[in-house]
Motif scaffolding. Structure first.
Motif, mmCIF file in Angstrom:
data_model
loop_
_atom_site.group_PDB
_atom_site.id
_atom_site.type_symbol
_atom_site.label_atom_id
_atom_site.label_comp_id
_atom_site.label_asym_id
_atom_site.label_seq_id
_atom_site.Cartn_x
_atom_site.Cartn_y
_atom_site.Cartn_z
ATOM 1 N N UNK A 64 0.875 -1.227 0.001
ATOM 2 C CA UNK A 64 0.095 0.024 0.104
ATOM 3 C C UNK A 64 0.959 1.415 0.088
ATOM 4 N N UNK A 65 1.920 1.285 0.929
ATOM 5 C CA UNK A 65 2.635 2.487 0.829
ATOM 6 C C UNK A 65 3.333 2.580 -0.281
ATOM 7 N N UNK A 66 4.166 1.682 -0.935
ATOM 8 C CA UNK A 66 4.868 1.594 -2.119
ATOM 9 C C UNK A 66 3.845 2.216 -3.243
ATOM 10 N N UNK A 67 2.506 1.713 -3.365
ATOM 11 C CA UNK A 67 1.686 2.264 -4.369
ATOM 12 C C UNK A 67 1.308 3.801 -4.397
ATOM 13 N N UNK A 68 0.998 4.159 -2.859
ATOM 14 C CA UNK A 68 0.921 5.577 -2.710
ATOM 15 C C UNK A 68 2.219 6.309 -3.081
ATOM 16 N N UNK A 121 2.028 9.504 -5.549
ATOM 17 C CA UNK A 121 2.402 10.747 -5.256
ATOM 18 C C UNK A 121 3.799 11.285 -6.183
ATOM 19 N N UNK A 122 4.526 10.487 -6.668
ATOM 20 C CA UNK A 122 5.537 10.850 -7.511
ATOM 21 C C UNK A 122 4.811 11.145 -8.719
ATOM 22 N N UNK A 123 3.610 10.830 -9.297
ATOM 23 C CA UNK A 123 3.510 11.073 -10.549
ATOM 24 C C UNK A 123 2.857 12.507 -10.535
ATOM 25 N N UNK A 124 2.480 13.013 -9.395
ATOM 26 C CA UNK A 124 1.886 14.343 -9.203
ATOM 27 C C UNK A 124 2.602 15.564 -9.693
#
Length: 196
Positions: free
Chosen positions: A185-189, A193-196
């Motif tokens: 979950x944390x890796x996906x988040x 957030x890196x894409x934003x």
């Protein structure tokens, strides 16, 4: 619960029969690390100190064993008074358990901290849990011998250590699943957030 009760319970396994066999301090520390550590953590120094106290109180008896090629050792067994102490302890109501885990505090703060190190810690916890799952599986198979689990639980000589090992196995399975899930979950988040 006090350390004394965990030591007395562990000593009952000294000869594998649960009838009050003998353990050296070293053997007790090894047994503690494998079995009792599922529900009580103690350092070897604490165990040796507790054995001394229990012997002074008459709850265990120790005897010196002379060895020719190695240093002498002391073997300890539970006395009748020690069994009475365990009997009284077993009759005392138990308090509900609670979790006290620094990793959970770190996860609680995940929205405000760098989750990279946290993901690593979660994966490490899952890896440690996997190793313990394997160890518990081996211990359970060894304890029940040729019997399947249902038959062992119905007819086995000593089921107390088996049942506590089952709890340790379930705990580590939960630790592994939770650690891997939260890390994912944390890796996906982080990726979102890196894409934003």
């Amino acid at each position: 619960m006090a350390l004394r009760h965990a030591v007395l319970a562990a000593l009952l396994e000294g000869d594998g029969s649960g009838s009050g066999g003998e353990y050296s301090g070293y053997q007790l520390a090894k047994a503690f690390d494998i079995g009792v550590a599922n529900f009580w953590h103690a350092l070897p120094q604490q165990l040796y100190a507790e054995l001394t106290k229990l012997e002074k109180e008459g709850l265990v008896a120790g005897r010196q064993v002379v060895q020719e090629t190695r240093p002498n050792k002391r073997l300890f067994r539970v006395t009748e008074a020690g069994l009475a102490e365990l009997e009284a302890f077993a009759a005392t109501p138990s308090k509900p358990s609670f979790i006290r885990d620094d990793l959970l505090v770190k996860v609680q703060a995940a929205d405000c901290v760098d989750t990279g190190p946290l993901i690593e810690q979660l994966e490490e916890r899952a890896s440690v849990a996997e190793a313990k799952i394997e160890l518990f599986g081996k211990l359970l198979r060894k304890m029940r011998g040729e019997l399947d689990e249902a038959e062992f639980l119905r007819r086995g000589e000593r089921i107390g250590p088996y049942l506590t090992c089952l709890r340790g196995l379930a705990l580590e399975q939960e630790n592994k699943e939770w650690g891997l899930r939260v890390a994912a979950v944390l890796r996906e988040r982080r990726a979102v957030h890196a894409e934003r």
